[in-house]
Enzyme design. Structure first.
Site, short mmCIF file in Angstrom:
data_model
loop_
_atom_site.label_atom_id
_atom_site.label_comp_id
_atom_site.label_asym_id
_atom_site.label_seq_id
_atom_site.Cartn_x
_atom_site.Cartn_y
_atom_site.Cartn_z
N HIS A 167 -2.31 62.54 -96.04
CA HIS A 167 -1.21 63.48 -96.02
C HIS A 167 -0.94 63.98 -94.61
O HIS A 167 -1.90 64.25 -93.89
CB HIS A 167 -1.56 64.67 -96.93
N GLU A 214 18.45 41.06 -92.06
CA GLU A 214 17.78 41.42 -90.80
C GLU A 214 18.79 41.42 -89.65
O GLU A 214 18.84 42.37 -88.86
CB GLU A 214 16.64 40.43 -90.51
N CYS A 248 10.44 34.83 -86.32
CA CYS A 248 9.71 36.11 -86.46
C CYS A 248 9.62 36.94 -85.18
O CYS A 248 9.93 38.13 -85.19
CB CYS A 248 8.27 35.86 -86.91
N ARG A 279 27.95 36.13 -101.30
CA ARG A 279 28.66 35.58 -102.46
C ARG A 279 28.19 36.17 -103.79
O ARG A 279 28.91 36.11 -104.78
CB ARG A 279 28.50 34.07 -102.50
N THR A 298 5.47 32.17 -92.02
CA THR A 298 4.46 31.74 -91.05
C THR A 298 3.02 31.85 -91.57
O THR A 298 2.26 30.88 -91.48
CB THR A 298 4.63 32.53 -89.73
N GLU A 331 5.19 17.49 -79.75
CA GLU A 331 6.22 18.52 -79.93
C GLU A 331 7.37 18.22 -78.97
O GLU A 331 7.17 18.15 -77.77
CB GLU A 331 5.63 19.91 -79.65
N ILE A 374 17.37 36.55 -93.53
CA ILE A 374 17.93 36.52 -92.17
C ILE A 374 19.23 37.32 -92.11
O ILE A 374 19.50 38.03 -91.14
CB ILE A 374 18.12 35.06 -91.70
N ALA A 379 7.50 41.00 -95.69
CA ALA A 379 8.34 42.11 -95.21
C ALA A 379 9.66 41.56 -94.75
O ALA A 379 9.74 40.43 -94.27
CB ALA A 379 7.65 42.84 -94.08
P1 NDP Z 1 17.36 32.81 -97.84
O1 NDP Z 1 17.06 31.70 -98.75
O2 NDP Z 1 16.47 34.00 -97.82
O3 NDP Z 1 18.82 33.33 -98.12
C1 NDP Z 1 19.92 32.47 -98.06
C2 NDP Z 1 21.14 33.27 -98.46
O4 NDP Z 1 22.31 32.50 -98.23
C3 NDP Z 1 21.14 33.62 -99.94
O5 NDP Z 1 21.65 34.93 -100.08
C4 NDP Z 1 22.09 32.59 -100.55
O6 NDP Z 1 22.80 33.05 -101.65
C5 NDP Z 1 23.07 32.41 -99.42
N1 NDP Z 1 23.72 31.09 -99.43
C6 NDP Z 1 23.12 29.88 -99.56
N2 NDP Z 1 24.02 28.91 -99.47
C7 NDP Z 1 25.23 29.51 -99.32
C8 NDP Z 1 26.54 29.02 -99.18
N3 NDP Z 1 26.82 27.71 -99.19
N4 NDP Z 1 27.53 29.91 -99.03
C9 NDP Z 1 27.26 31.23 -99.01
N5 NDP Z 1 26.04 31.76 -99.12
C10 NDP Z 1 25.03 30.89 -99.28
O7 NDP Z 1 17.49 32.12 -96.42
P2 NDP Z 1 17.51 32.70 -94.94
O8 NDP Z 1 18.37 31.75 -94.20
O9 NDP Z 1 17.86 34.14 -94.92
O10 NDP Z 1 16.01 32.55 -94.51
C11 NDP Z 1 15.29 31.35 -94.72
C12 NDP Z 1 13.87 31.63 -95.06
O11 NDP Z 1 13.15 31.97 -93.89
C13 NDP Z 1 13.64 32.80 -96.00
O12 NDP Z 1 13.76 32.44 -97.35
C14 NDP Z 1 12.26 33.26 -95.65
O13 NDP Z 1 11.32 32.54 -96.42
C15 NDP Z 1 12.13 32.89 -94.20
N6 NDP Z 1 12.29 34.11 -93.38
C16 NDP Z 1 11.32 35.07 -93.43
C17 NDP Z 1 11.45 36.23 -92.71
C18 NDP Z 1 10.40 37.29 -92.79
O14 NDP Z 1 9.29 37.00 -93.22
N7 NDP Z 1 10.72 38.54 -92.44
C19 NDP Z 1 12.61 36.48 -91.85
C20 NDP Z 1 13.57 35.42 -91.89
C21 NDP Z 1 13.40 34.29 -92.62
P3 NDP Z 1 22.19 33.05 -103.13
O15 NDP Z 1 21.20 34.17 -103.14
O16 NDP Z 1 23.38 33.33 -103.97
O17 NDP Z 1 21.60 31.70 -103.35
#
Ligand code: NDP
Length: 452
Positions: free
Chosen positions: A437, A181, A48, A198, A312, A35, A178, A342
């Site tokens: 309840h 959140e 997380c 977008r 995770t 690592e 993300i 979640a």
């Molecule tokens: P996501 O894939 O969830 O979301 C990415 C977002 O960015 C989408 O809305 C996408 O739009 C948008 N996007 C992508 N490319 C562009 C661009 N070039 N310009 C503008 N907007 C864009 O990714 P995250 O980064 O939020 O998180 C990554 C992953 O990490 C998640 O999918 C999840 O699996 C994991 N994660 C889990 C969490 C949890 O369990 N609570 C918390 C955080 C992350 P569009 O929808 O139009 O494609």
């Protein structure tokens, strides 16, 4: 038979790599892990765990305000970012230590250095060549910021966890996990927050009600949401620290910080995978089969680096499958159906199973049960926050295909329903279950009228 230095060499001590290594060692394998960055990977260090701590911090501000309705009064609310950062860092350092002890306690050799492949059975670490019968790549992913002019002025979630000071105004770009959140976190901590997405609706890929309902609740809490919008370029303004974002649709927004949450890319660059002949997908993800084996039989991969489900607990389960397959009875396989998840936005989202749209497409005839209401707690707080709960049911079999929720502690609530769905629970079994309840969760067993 060839003699190797180790039975398993794991690259990356994140969730998947650590779990696979520990389990392999418990099964008697000689294991080493390399690592180069931090123990525990994204989840523990820039994912997380610190995110959930920030999310708690953001909720406290609201809770303090809400407590007034219950008779509590307090001096003016004040939030100190440095205190949160220091306490968060201390907790993460503790967890880094826990991971180190877990690995060493399991008899795994831990190498705090970058490893790269030389061939199908050899890695190089700190100039030293080490051979292994099996190599597991568990190097995770990294945030992607689109290459627009001024992208270097923006941050990703990685940097958001270490900002010297909170911005006064922030733009958060993206509509996924993300983005919602962090928009909720910034807003809850008192930052003037704009979410720029977008698309038409937040949280594409989830049940359509969730993103729309969440957007309304976030707006009620003060987040400015701009849909169908994208940033074309970012520049500094004449004011120290301030940034100007020009929108592709026209118009400009000023802020003190811009955070991109536009997805993550698999971490495969510079790993020497090409020397071993490992096949990669177009986005750099390692291509693996159902047993997480790449096209090179001695090389496996799990977690975000294979870009299947970036969660995770999924990486942990994948790591277990690999360890069992290589060093155990091999009977374990990975089941991606009914993975609960979640989103720690404010309010939270919890969901398991099929969206209404997916169920209509795959199951055909379905019943949908949907309710929205204000929780008892808020009858005294004055908050207009609403809860959304939804069940998607296969009409023919009565099987519950999806359980979706926007509301407090949705993740805590949905975890139990995920067990029910895994067991194939039907709507009549939900109906036969006695509610607790007064709770929010009881609504899931008292929904009687199908909405469609
Ligand atoms: P996501 O894939 O969830 O979301 C990415 C977002 O960015 C989408 O809305 C996408 O739009 C948008 N996007 C992508 N490319 C562009 C661009 N070039 N310009 C503008 N907007 C864009 O990714 P995250 O980064 O939020 O998180 C990554 C992953 O990490 C998640 O999918 C999840 O699996 C994991 N994660 C889990 C969490 C949890 O369990 N609570 C918390 C955080 C992350 P569009 O929808 O139009 O494609």
């Amino acid at each position: 038979m060839a003699q190797y230095d180790y039975d398993l060499f794991t690259i990356g001590a994140g969730s998947g790599g650590v779990r696979a290594s520990r389990h392999a060692a418990a099964l008697g394998a000689r294991v080493a892990v390399a690592e180069e960055r931090y123990l525990g990977g994204t989840c523990v260090n820039v994912g997380c765990i610190p995110k959930k701590l920030f999310s708690y911090a953001a909720h406290y501000g609201e809770d303090i305000a809400h407590a007034a309705g219950y008779g509590w009064s307090s001096a003016a609310r004040a939030f100190d970012w440095r205190t949160l950062l220091a306490n968060k860092d201390r907790e993460i350092e503790r967890l880094n230590g826990v991971y180190e002890r877990l690995l060493r306690g399991a008899g795994v050799t831990l190498l705090r250095a970058r490893a790269a492949l030389i061939d199908a059975h050899t890695v190089e670490v700190d100039g030293r060549r080490i051979s292994a019968r099996h190599i597991l790549v568990a190097t995770g992913g990294w945030p992607v910021v689109p290459p627009i002019p001024g992208a270097e002025l923006a941050i990703s979630s990685n940097e958001a966890f270490h900002m010297d000071a909170l911005p006064r105004r922030v733009l958060v770009v993206g509509g996924g996990y993300i983005a919602v959140e962090f928009a909720s976190i910034f807003n809850g901590l008192g930052v003037d927050t704009t979410l720029i997405y977008r698309g038409e609706r937040l949280l594409k890929g989830f049940d359509a009600d969730l993103g729309g309902f969440l957007a309304g609740e976030m707006e009620n809490k003060g987040v400015h949401i701009r849909l169908r919008s994208d940033i074309e370029r970012i520049e500094r303004t004449a004011h120290a620290g301030a940034l100007r974002a020009t929108l592709a649709q026209g118009g400009e927004l000023e802020a003190d910080g811009v955070m991109y949450a536009t997805g993550r890319a698999p971490n495969t660059r510079g790993l020497g995978l090409e020397y071993a002949g490992v096949n990669l997908a177009a986005n750099g993800a390692i291509v693996v089969d159902a047993n997480f084996q790449s096209n090179v039989p001695s090389i496996h991969a799990v977690g975000d680096v294979i870009d299947r489900v970036l969660l995770t607990p999924v990486a942990l389960a994948e790591g277990m499958v690999v360890a069992e397959r290589l060093f155990g009875s091999g009977g374990r396989s990975m089941d991606y159906e009914y993975i609960p998840t979640a989103i720690f936005s404010n309010p939270n989202i919890g969901t398991v199973g099929w969206s209404e749209a997916k169920a209509r497409e795959r199951a055909g005839d379905i019943d949908v049960y949907r309710t929205t209401f204000g929780a008892l707690r808020h009858q005294l707080t004055g908050s207009g926050e609403k809860v959304l709960m939804k069940l998607v049911v296969d009409r023919a079999s009565g099987r519950v295909l999806g359980v979706h929720m926007v509301g407090p502690d949705a993740g805590e609530i949905i975890q139990g329903f995920a067990v029910a769905l895994k067991c194939g629970a039907t709507k009549s079994q939900f109906d036969a279950t006695i509610g607790i309840h007064p709770t929010i969760a009881e609504e899931f067993v008292t929904m009687r009228e199908a909405a469609g």
